[in-house]
Write a protein that holds these residues in place. Sequence first.
Motif, PDB file in Angstrom:
ATOM      1  N   GLY A  78     -20.398  78.803 -24.396  1.00 18.44           N
ATOM      2  CA  GLY A  78     -21.769  79.043 -24.839  1.00 18.44           C
ATOM      3  C   GLY A  78     -22.742  79.261 -23.709  1.00 18.44           C
ATOM      4  O   GLY A  78     -23.856  79.747 -23.927  1.00 18.44           O
ATOM      5  N   ASP A  79     -22.382  78.903 -22.478  1.00 19.53           N
ATOM      6  CA  ASP A  79     -23.249  79.124 -21.327  1.00 19.53           C
ATOM      7  C   ASP A  79     -22.877  80.433 -20.646  1.00 19.53           C
ATOM      8  O   ASP A  79     -21.773  80.956 -20.803  1.00 19.53           O
ATOM      9  N   GLY A  80     -23.836  80.971 -19.861  1.00 18.62           N
ATOM     10  CA  GLY A  80     -23.550  82.157 -19.073  1.00 18.62           C
ATOM     11  C   GLY A  80     -22.701  81.800 -17.862  1.00 18.62           C
ATOM     12  O   GLY A  80     -22.942  80.785 -17.199  1.00 18.62           O
ATOM     13  N   VAL A  81     -21.708  82.623 -17.567  1.00 22.68           N
ATOM     14  CA  VAL A  81     -20.813  82.387 -16.432  1.00 22.68           C
ATOM     15  C   VAL A  81     -20.754  83.662 -15.596  1.00 22.68           C
ATOM     16  O   VAL A  81     -20.513  84.752 -16.117  1.00 22.68           O
ATOM     17  N   ILE A  82     -21.003  83.517 -14.289  1.00 24.11           N
ATOM     18  CA  ILE A  82     -20.884  84.623 -13.342  1.00 24.11           C
ATOM     19  C   ILE A  82     -19.996  84.155 -12.187  1.00 24.11           C
ATOM     20  O   ILE A  82     -20.204  83.072 -11.647  1.00 24.11           O
ATOM     21  N   LYS A 105     -20.508  89.288  -4.002  1.00 29.38           N
ATOM     22  CA  LYS A 105     -20.502  90.411  -4.941  1.00 29.38           C
ATOM     23  C   LYS A 105     -19.923  89.966  -6.281  1.00 29.38           C
ATOM     24  O   LYS A 105     -18.978  89.173  -6.331  1.00 29.38           O
ATOM     25  N   ILE A 106     -20.501  90.514  -7.359  1.00 30.48           N
ATOM     26  CA  ILE A 106     -20.109  90.127  -8.718  1.00 30.48           C
ATOM     27  C   ILE A 106     -18.665  90.535  -9.005  1.00 30.48           C
ATOM     28  O   ILE A 106     -18.250  91.665  -8.724  1.00 30.48           O
ATOM     29  N   VAL A 107     -17.922  89.590  -9.567  1.00 34.73           N
ATOM     30  CA  VAL A 107     -16.546  89.855 -10.001  1.00 34.73           C
ATOM     31  C   VAL A 107     -16.455  89.865 -11.524  1.00 34.73           C
ATOM     32  O   VAL A 107     -15.776  90.710 -12.114  1.00 34.73           O
ATOM     33  N   PHE A 108     -17.197  88.952 -12.171  1.00 31.14           N
ATOM     34  CA  PHE A 108     -17.052  88.823 -13.630  1.00 31.14           C
ATOM     35  C   PHE A 108     -18.328  88.255 -14.230  1.00 31.14           C
ATOM     36  O   PHE A 108     -18.984  87.376 -13.634  1.00 31.14           O
ATOM     37  N   LEU A 109     -18.702  88.746 -15.425  1.00 31.55           N
ATOM     38  CA  LEU A 109     -19.766  88.191 -16.258  1.00 31.55           C
ATOM     39  C   LEU A 109     -19.194  87.955 -17.648  1.00 31.55           C
ATOM     40  O   LEU A 109     -18.528  88.854 -18.206  1.00 31.55           O
ATOM     41  N   ASN A 110     -19.419  86.765 -18.206  1.00 32.35           N
ATOM     42  CA  ASN A 110     -19.001  86.572 -19.591  1.00 32.35           C
ATOM     43  C   ASN A 110     -20.071  87.125 -20.532  1.00 32.35           C
ATOM     44  O   ASN A 110     -21.120  87.612 -20.107  1.00 32.35           O
ATOM     45  N   ARG A 111     -19.802  87.056 -21.847  1.00 29.55           N
ATOM     46  CA  ARG A 111     -20.670  87.704 -22.832  1.00 29.55           C
ATOM     47  C   ARG A 111     -22.082  87.125 -22.809  1.00 29.55           C
ATOM     48  O   ARG A 111     -23.072  87.841 -22.901  1.00 29.55           O
ATOM     49  N   VAL A 112     -22.177  85.796 -22.673  1.00 32.06           N
ATOM     50  CA  VAL A 112     -23.501  85.165 -22.657  1.00 32.06           C
ATOM     51  C   VAL A 112     -24.278  85.606 -21.412  1.00 32.06           C
ATOM     52  O   VAL A 112     -25.473  85.886 -21.478  1.00 32.06           O
ATOM     53  N   ARG A 118     -21.740  94.571  -7.505  1.00 28.63           N
ATOM     54  CA  ARG A 118     -23.112  94.438  -7.016  1.00 28.63           C
ATOM     55  C   ARG A 118     -23.328  93.044  -6.429  1.00 28.63           C
ATOM     56  O   ARG A 118     -22.649  92.099  -6.804  1.00 28.63           O
ATOM     57  N   MET A 119     -24.335  92.930  -5.570  1.00 27.52           N
ATOM     58  CA  MET A 119     -24.680  91.632  -5.007  1.00 27.52           C
ATOM     59  C   MET A 119     -25.242  90.732  -6.113  1.00 27.52           C
ATOM     60  O   MET A 119     -25.963  91.196  -6.996  1.00 27.52           O
ATOM     61  N   SER A 120     -24.922  89.444  -6.054  1.00 26.89           N
ATOM     62  CA  SER A 120     -25.336  88.518  -7.112  1.00 26.89           C
ATOM     63  C   SER A 120     -26.849  88.446  -7.232  1.00 26.89           C
ATOM     64  O   SER A 120     -27.379  88.311  -8.340  1.00 26.89           O
ATOM     65  N   SER A 121     -27.574  88.555  -6.108  1.00 29.27           N
ATOM     66  CA  SER A 121     -29.035  88.457  -6.161  1.00 29.27           C
ATOM     67  C   SER A 121     -29.658  89.608  -6.932  1.00 29.27           C
ATOM     68  O   SER A 121     -30.759  89.472  -7.461  1.00 29.27           O
ATOM     69  N   GLU A 122     -28.966  90.752  -7.030  1.00 29.50           N
ATOM     70  CA  GLU A 122     -29.494  91.880  -7.799  1.00 29.50           C
ATOM     71  C   GLU A 122     -29.363  91.639  -9.292  1.00 29.50           C
ATOM     72  O   GLU A 122     -30.247  91.997 -10.067  1.00 29.50           O
ATOM     73  N   VAL A 123     -28.269  91.013  -9.712  1.00 31.55           N
ATOM     74  CA  VAL A 123     -28.026  90.773 -11.143  1.00 31.55           C
ATOM     75  C   VAL A 123     -28.643  89.451 -11.566  1.00 31.55           C
ATOM     76  O   VAL A 123     -29.319  89.365 -12.609  1.00 31.55           O
ATOM     77  N   PHE A 124     -28.438  88.403 -10.774  1.00 31.59           N
ATOM     78  CA  PHE A 124     -28.971  87.069 -11.085  1.00 31.59           C
ATOM     79  C   PHE A 124     -30.299  86.917 -10.348  1.00 31.59           C
ATOM     80  O   PHE A 124     -30.399  86.238  -9.333  1.00 31.59           O
ATOM     81  N   ASN A 125     -31.335  87.592 -10.881  1.00 30.77           N
ATOM     82  CA  ASN A 125     -32.657  87.646 -10.248  1.00 30.77           C
ATOM     83  C   ASN A 125     -33.514  86.494 -10.760  1.00 30.77           C
ATOM     84  O   ASN A 125     -33.952  86.496 -11.902  1.00 30.77           O
TER      85      ASN A 125
END
Length: 871
Positions: free
Chosen positions: A382-386, A393-400, A415-422
Motif C-alpha cells: 500500500g505504500d510507494g516503493v522506489i 538512478k531509478i531502477v523500479f517504481l511500484n504502482r503506488v 533517471r536520477m531519483s531527485s528528478e522523480v522523487f521531488n
Amino acid sequence: MKPAAPSLRFLFIVTISLLTLFITVSITYLISKQYKIEAMNHLLHYTETVAQDMALASTDYILTENFSSLQDLTLSYSDRTHIQAMAVLNRYRVILASSQLEQLGQVVDLKVPDTVDGAYSGFDVDTWIMHYLLPIRIAGTTVGWCRVQVNTKHLQDDLAVLQQKVIYLGIAIWLLVCVISFFLSSFMSRSIAAVIHVAREVSAANFNEQVAVQGPQEVRELAVAFNAMTDAIANRQRLLEASEEKFRSLAEEINDWVWEFDANGIRTYISPSVEKTLGYSADELLGKSVFDSLPEEMAKQSRKVFGGYVEKRSSFKAISHAQYHKNGQLVMIETSGQPVFDENGVLQGYRGVARDITQRKQAEEALQAEKERLSVTLRSIGDGVITTDIQGKIVFLNRVAEQLTGWTNKEAEGRMSSEVFNIINEKTQKVCADPVRQVLNFEMITGLERHTALIAKDGTVRTIADSSAPIRDKESHIVGVVLVFRDVTHEKKTEEELLKIRKLESVGVLAGGIAHDFNNILSAILGNIELAGYRVAEEDSKTAALLADAGKATRRAAKLTDQLLTFSKGGEPVKEKTSLPKLITDSADFVLRGSKVACTYDFSEQLWMVDVDSGQISQVIQNIIINARHAMAEGGTVVIQCKNVQDAASEPPLGMVGGKYVRVTIEDSGSGIAKEIIGNVFDPYFTTKSEGSGLGLAISHSIATKHDGYLTVNSPPGKGSIFTLYLPALDSIVENIVEKPETMAAVPGLRVMVMDDDEMVLTVAEAQLVALGHKAVLVIDGGQAIDRYQELRDSGTPVDLVIMDLTIPGGMGGRDAAARLLQIDPQARLIVASGYSNDPVMAEYEKYGFRAAISKPFDLQELSNAMASVY
C-alpha cells in the motif's frame, strides 16, 4: 573482342601533355587578366587627371557664363590622346560645351547611381568606351558636371597580341615536354615490366621469383620494396596455414561448435564438438538442413526469420531456439552468425558459432519467476516503493509510487531519483536534501523531516512520510537504495481538523462557564427595561424610546451569547426535518439585500431532506455569504449549489465515512484566501478585517461538526473561495414544510412557579408574570420546588405551570426536579428555561418531560408564547 587497355607509356605521355596544356592556358589567362587590369587602371587614372584639369579650368567660365570660351577649352581638351569626347554640363544637366557640337543645349541623363555623390566611372562593353563623370563644385556646391569619354579599343588590340605570343610559347613548351616524356617513359617501362612479371608469379602462389634491383634510384627502391612485400606474403601464407590448423584443433575441442551453411540453410561444415551437445556426429549433420532438427512450429518461424536475414544480407547475434537432441529431448541453443560473400559480393552462406544454454535458460527462468514474485509483492504494498542503483538512478517504481509521483516505471527508469522523487519543505518551500544521497553517504536508514511534501510530475503537492534504507548484497556491500513513502495528506488534514475542534472546545469551556450567569443578568436587564417601558410608555415617550433602544441592545448582547454558546461542549442543535433550498435562499437573500453582489442557485432535483437546526444552519450560510460579500466589495456573483452525495467515502475532504449527505457549495468570485492563512480561517477570533470578531467561520465550523457534518474551504489562486458544507441526509426528498401557526397568548390568572437561583431573575420573572395577569410562586432550587409544589397541591391551590432553570449551582437543577415532579403529578406542565440555549435538554426537552423550552433572556412575548404552547 575486348579492346586492349592503353599502355602505361601512353597514359604517361597523355597525362604530361594535358598537364602542360592546362598550365599554358592558365598562365595565358592570368597574364591577360593582369594586363587588362593594369591597363584599365592606368587609363582610368589618365582620364581622371584630364577631367580634374578640365573641371578646374572651366569653373571661371561657368561662373561668368562665358560659354564660347568654355567651348574652345572643351575642344582643346578633346584633342588629347584616347579622348573620344568631352562635354561640360550645368547643374541642371544641360550641355554647355561639347566636342560634339550637335549635342549643345541638350539635357542629358547622366545615369549616375543615387548612392554616388562624387566622381563616377562606367564602361560600355559593346563600344569599348569608358565614361567618366566629375562634379564641378564651387565652395562645396555642385554647379556643373565634366563628362569625359575615352576610347579603349587600343587595349583590346594590345591584349590580343599579348595572348597570341603566350599561346605560341605554350605550344613550344608542350612539344618539348612530349618529347622528353616519350624518352623517359621508355626508360621506366622496362623496369616496370620486370615488376609486372614477378607480380604475376606471386599471384600464382610462386614466391621464389625476385625483381632485379637496377635502373634509376626510384626504380631500385620500388624493386626492393616489392621483393620485401613478396617475402612478407610468403611468411603470412605460412602463418595462415598454421592458424587454420590451430583453429581446426580448437573448434574440435571446445564445447561450442563452429558451423557453416549455404544460403539455403544446408550445412557445409560443422565442428566435431557438436556431438557433445546434440548427440549427432558431424558427418551425420553435414549436407542436411539446419531446420530439420527444430520443432515443427519453430522450424516454420525460423525459415521465415532466416529468409529475412538472407534478403537483408545481415548478420545475427545471440538468437535462442530449441533443437532436438538425438535422444529426442529438447536442448536450448544460442547461435550467432555472419554472412559470407565471394569475391563478387554474392552471398554464399553464413558462418558462426553455437552453444548449449539449457542450464542458463533454466537459471534465468527461475530468476525471472523470483523477480516476478518480488514485483507482485512490491506492487501489492500500500505504500510507494522506489529502488535505485548505487548512482542514485531509478531502477523500479511500484504502482503506488507511480500514482504519487506521476511517473510510470518505464518513464522513470534510468533517471536520477531527485528528478522523480521531488520533495520540498511545506513550510519554507525549499528543496529537501536527497534521501538517496543521504543513505549512500551515511550508509544507514534515514527518515524524512517533518512537513515534507512530494511534487508530482503534474505539479500536485502531497504531504508524505518516508523512510530510506540501503540495499546490500550478500557481502553487505551497498548496491542501491529503497525508498518507502506514503501519502499522509488526509491524515494531516484530519489532524488539523482535530486541532481546530480542540480549539473550539477550549472556547466552549470559556463560553459554558460564563453563559449561564451572563444570560441571567441579561434576563434581569431585559425584563426590567421592558417593564419600565410599559410603565412610562404613555407618560414619557422619549424615555420609552430610550428604553426600547436599550432593549434592542440587550437582545444583541443575547445573540452574541448565543454565538458563544455554539462552542459549548454540551450544546446540541434543536433539529427538525428541514428543506435546504428555502432555508438557503432566504438566508442568502437577506444578507445580500442592497449590496452589489448577485447570487445564483443550482439545486438538484429530488434533493434529500436534512435533520438540522434551521436557525444554526441559516447562521452558517449567512456567515459564509457575509465573507463573500466582503471579498467582493466592488460587486460579483455568489454561486450556491446543492447536490445529493450517495456515498460520502468517495468525497475527498477529511476521508469521510460512507453514507448519504447533501453537499452545499458556496463559491464567490472574490480575491480568494491567501495560502498562508487558509488553514486558520476556522480558528476562533482569527480575522483579517478590522471590524470583525473572528467568530463567524469558527461558529459555522462548530455548527457543522455538531450536526455530524463537515465544513471545508478551498481557494484556488486568483479564483475566489469555495466553501463546502456536508450535512447528513434523510431518506425523504424535499417537500413543502407547513409552517407552525403563531402561538396564542395563554389564559390569564394562572399560578406559575418559577425556579431559579438568581434573585434578580426571580424578581423580573414575577413582574413579567404579573404584567401578563398571572400569579408567581418563586423558589430557588429543585428541592424547594418539589416541596412547594406538593404543599400547594395538598392545600387545594395547585400550581398550573412550572418554569424551571436547568442549572442550579450547589442545588438540584431543573432536569432532576422535573423527574421528581412528574412522579408526583404526571400531568404537570413544565417549561425548561436556561442560559444554555444549546444544552442537550433544551434540544430534546420532550425527552425529559418538559412541554416547552425558553432561552434566557426572554421578553414578555416570548414568555407568553411559551406558556400558551403548553396550556
